[in-house]
Design a protein around this motif. Structure first.
Motif, PDB file in Angstrom:
ATOM      1  N   GLY A 163       0.779  -1.237   0.000  1.00 17.37           N
ATOM      2  CA  GLY A 163       0.000   0.000   0.000  1.00 17.37           C
ATOM      3  C   GLY A 163       0.805   1.277   0.000  1.00 17.37           C
ATOM      4  N   PHE A 164       2.120   1.174  -0.141  1.00 16.87           N
ATOM      5  CA  PHE A 164       2.942   2.374  -0.236  1.00 16.87           C
ATOM      6  C   PHE A 164       2.733   3.043  -1.597  1.00 16.87           C
ATOM      7  CE2 PHE A 164       5.012  -0.046   3.031  1.00 16.87           C
ATOM      8  CZ  PHE A 164       5.642   0.872   3.866  1.00 16.87           C
ATOM      9  N   GLN A 165       2.837   4.351  -1.613  1.00 15.63           N
ATOM     10  CA  GLN A 165       2.725   5.102  -2.854  1.00 15.63           C
ATOM     11  C   GLN A 165       4.113   5.542  -3.316  1.00 15.63           C
ATOM     12  OE1 GLN A 165      -0.279   8.154  -3.091  1.00 15.63           O
ATOM     13  NE2 GLN A 165      -1.610   7.102  -1.639  1.00 15.63           N
ATOM     14  N   ARG A 197      -5.191   0.020   6.906  1.00 15.78           N
ATOM     15  CA  ARG A 197      -5.264  -0.877   8.066  1.00 15.78           C
ATOM     16  C   ARG A 197      -6.436  -1.844   7.930  1.00 15.78           C
ATOM     17  NH1 ARG A 197      -6.344   2.619  12.026  1.00 15.78           N
ATOM     18  NH2 ARG A 197      -8.561   2.157  11.897  1.00 15.78           N
ATOM     19  N   LYS A 198      -7.606  -1.346   7.539  1.00 10.49           N
ATOM     20  CA  LYS A 198      -8.778  -2.213   7.375  1.00 10.49           C
ATOM     21  C   LYS A 198      -8.532  -3.257   6.285  1.00 10.49           C
ATOM     22  CE  LYS A 198     -12.139   1.270   8.867  1.00 10.49           C
ATOM     23  NZ  LYS A 198     -13.254   2.151   8.440  1.00 10.49           N
ATOM     24  N   ALA A 199      -7.833  -2.850   5.224  1.00 11.34           N
ATOM     25  CA  ALA A 199      -7.546  -3.792   4.146  1.00 11.34           C
ATOM     26  C   ALA A 199      -6.614  -4.900   4.625  1.00 11.34           C
ATOM     27  CB  ALA A 199      -6.933  -3.052   2.962  1.00 11.34           C
ATOM     28  N   PHE A 200      -5.581  -4.544   5.364  1.00 12.14           N
ATOM     29  CA  PHE A 200      -4.683  -5.552   5.935  1.00 12.14           C
ATOM     30  C   PHE A 200      -5.454  -6.518   6.829  1.00 12.14           C
ATOM     31  CE2 PHE A 200      -0.749  -3.070   5.026  1.00 12.14           C
ATOM     32  CZ  PHE A 200       0.103  -4.118   4.707  1.00 12.14           C
ATOM     33  N   GLU A 201      -6.287  -5.967   7.695  1.00 13.30           N
ATOM     34  CA  GLU A 201      -7.013  -6.812   8.650  1.00 13.30           C
ATOM     35  C   GLU A 201      -7.991  -7.738   7.935  1.00 13.30           C
ATOM     36  OE1 GLU A 201      -8.545  -3.853  11.283  1.00 13.30           O
ATOM     37  OE2 GLU A 201      -6.628  -3.620  12.350  1.00 13.30           O
ATOM     38  N   ALA A 202      -8.628  -7.247   6.876  1.00 16.71           N
ATOM     39  CA  ALA A 202      -9.529  -8.098   6.092  1.00 16.71           C
ATOM     40  C   ALA A 202      -8.747  -9.198   5.386  1.00 16.71           C
ATOM     41  CB  ALA A 202     -10.299  -7.253   5.079  1.00 16.71           C
ATOM     42  N   TRP A 203      -7.590  -8.841   4.830  1.00 18.04           N
ATOM     43  CA  TRP A 203      -6.788  -9.822   4.108  1.00 18.04           C
ATOM     44  C   TRP A 203      -6.220 -10.881   5.053  1.00 18.04           C
ATOM     45  CZ3 TRP A 203      -1.765 -11.638   4.036  1.00 18.04           C
ATOM     46  CH2 TRP A 203      -1.413 -12.398   2.907  1.00 18.04           C
ATOM     47  N   LEU A 204      -5.802 -10.474   6.238  1.00 19.06           N
ATOM     48  CA  LEU A 204      -5.186 -11.398   7.195  1.00 19.06           C
ATOM     49  C   LEU A 204      -6.187 -12.307   7.893  1.00 19.06           C
ATOM     50  CD1 LEU A 204      -2.635  -8.903   8.789  1.00 19.06           C
ATOM     51  CD2 LEU A 204      -2.027 -10.993   7.549  1.00 19.06           C
ATOM     52  N   GLN A 217      -8.643 -13.615  -1.715  1.00 18.07           N
ATOM     53  CA  GLN A 217      -8.612 -12.279  -2.287  1.00 18.07           C
ATOM     54  C   GLN A 217      -7.243 -11.664  -2.028  1.00 18.07           C
ATOM     55  OE1 GLN A 217     -11.991  -9.149  -2.351  1.00 18.07           O
ATOM     56  NE2 GLN A 217     -10.897  -8.749  -0.457  1.00 18.07           N
ATOM     57  N   LYS A 218      -6.674 -11.028  -3.032  1.00 19.26           N
ATOM     58  CA  LYS A 218      -5.364 -10.403  -2.897  1.00 19.26           C
ATOM     59  C   LYS A 218      -5.452  -9.166  -1.989  1.00 19.26           C
ATOM     60  CE  LYS A 218      -3.452 -11.922  -7.324  1.00 19.26           C
ATOM     61  NZ  LYS A 218      -2.841 -11.477  -8.615  1.00 19.26           N
ATOM     62  N   LEU A 219      -4.313  -8.820  -1.398  1.00 15.97           N
ATOM     63  CA  LEU A 219      -4.269  -7.649  -0.527  1.00 15.97           C
ATOM     64  C   LEU A 219      -4.646  -6.387  -1.297  1.00 15.97           C
ATOM     65  CD1 LEU A 219      -3.651  -6.329   2.173  1.00 15.97           C
ATOM     66  CD2 LEU A 219      -1.208  -6.349   1.569  1.00 15.97           C
ATOM     67  N   GLN A 220      -4.174  -6.260  -2.532  1.00 18.21           N
ATOM     68  CA  GLN A 220      -4.520  -5.087  -3.322  1.00 18.21           C
ATOM     69  C   GLN A 220      -6.029  -5.009  -3.535  1.00 18.21           C
ATOM     70  OE1 GLN A 220      -2.172  -7.389  -3.925  1.00 18.21           O
ATOM     71  NE2 GLN A 220      -0.622  -6.649  -5.364  1.00 18.21           N
ATOM     72  N   ALA A 221      -6.661  -6.160  -3.774  1.00 23.77           N
ATOM     73  CA  ALA A 221      -8.107  -6.195  -3.987  1.00 23.77           C
ATOM     74  C   ALA A 221      -8.861  -5.805  -2.727  1.00 23.77           C
ATOM     75  CB  ALA A 221      -8.550  -7.561  -4.464  1.00 23.77           C
ATOM     76  N   SER A 222      -8.309  -6.152  -1.566  1.00 28.49           N
ATOM     77  CA  SER A 222      -8.942  -5.803  -0.300  1.00 28.49           C
ATOM     78  C   SER A 222      -9.050  -4.297  -0.141  1.00 28.49           C
ATOM     79  CB  SER A 222      -8.144  -6.396   0.870  1.00 28.49           C
ATOM     80  OG  SER A 222      -8.128  -7.804   0.821  1.00 28.49           O
ATOM     81  N   ARG A 223      -8.071  -3.565  -0.663  1.00 24.89           N
ATOM     82  CA  ARG A 223      -8.095  -2.106  -0.556  1.00 24.89           C
ATOM     83  C   ARG A 223      -9.187  -1.501  -1.400  1.00 24.89           C
ATOM     84  NH1 ARG A 223      -2.378  -2.693  -0.850  1.00 24.89           N
ATOM     85  NH2 ARG A 223      -2.269  -1.836  -2.958  1.00 24.89           N
TER      86      ARG A 223
END
Length: 226
Positions: A163-165, A197-204, A217-223
């Motif tokens: 998630g870094f830009q 943070r929500k995306a990480f928690e959903a992915w994990l 689901q991929k981490l990028q997709a979670s975002r």
């Protein structure tokens, strides 16, 4: 004339000495030679040139030289070397560090990231990065940085996945191991973190993995669905 977005409540941060960070799959703790070195030596190939290619040190020709390197890093002011351990086995299988800790500006970098073969492309690796980032923002940092050699495509890909830009490339940034290094810069800022943070928690979450441990689901997709 406006100078930027007003910041009315900023105060320099207290010094940053993170506690042990505990997740579902791993623990991230301040490196201590007596607790972590033997596991790292057993799980990290210290002679593998590819593993150490883009690190400012290594490979190593002996356990003693590897030990000395870690001791030097952990003793360096403004670096917090962290050991990454598998929660199931308790084995230490990698490390990373907080560095460039700027308490007045509210900025910190994650670096010295070394994943053994047992850690690469696992939930443990992603959770370790999440735990470290979360601890930094909970401490009050406004900016969390990732820097790498611009030739290191794997590191740049990992930064984007986490998630870094991308912020650009600093040319002729340093000479490392006798070669010029152009450095790619990435960041996450405090405004990014709640969604990330929500995306990480959903992915994990265990529900995101099937019985074979494969991600649904991929981490990028979670975002994109938060």
């Amino acid at each position: 004339m406006k100078l930027g977005t007003p910041v009315t409540d900023w105060q320099p941060l207290a010094d940053f000495y993170p506690e042990t960070l505990t997740g579902s799959y791993c623990a991230v703790a301040t490196y201590k030679e007596d607790l972590h070195f033997s596991d790292l030596l057993a799980n990290v190939d210290i002679t593998d040139e590819n593993l150490w290619r883009y690190m400012p040190y290594g490979p190593f020709d002996s356990a003693a030289s590897f030990r000395q390197c870690l001791a030097k890093i952990s003793a360096t002011e403004n670096i917090r070397l962290m050991a990454i351990s598998d929660a199931k086995t308790g084995r230490t299988i990698g490390f990373a560090a907080y560095l460039s800790i700027e308490l007045v500006r509210g900025s910190v970098e994650v670096g010295h990231v070394l994943f053994s073969g047992a850690l690469k492309k696992t939930r443990i690796a992603s959770e370790a990065m999440y735990l470290m980032m979360n601890a930094a923002f909970n401490h009050g940092f406004r900016r969390y940085e990732w820097k790498c050699n611009n030739l290191n495509e794997a590191s740049k890909s990992a930064a984007c996945r986490f998630g870094f830009q991308a912020e650009g490339v600093f040319r002729n940034w340093a000479v490392i191991k006798g070669y010029n290094r152009d450095t790619a810069w990435f960041s996450v800022i405090e405004d990014d973190w709640p969604t990330l943070r929500k995306a990480f928690e959903a992915w994990l979450n265990d529900n995101n993995f099937d019985a074979a441990g494969q991600q649904r689901q991929k981490l990028q997709a979670s975002r994109t669905v938060i």
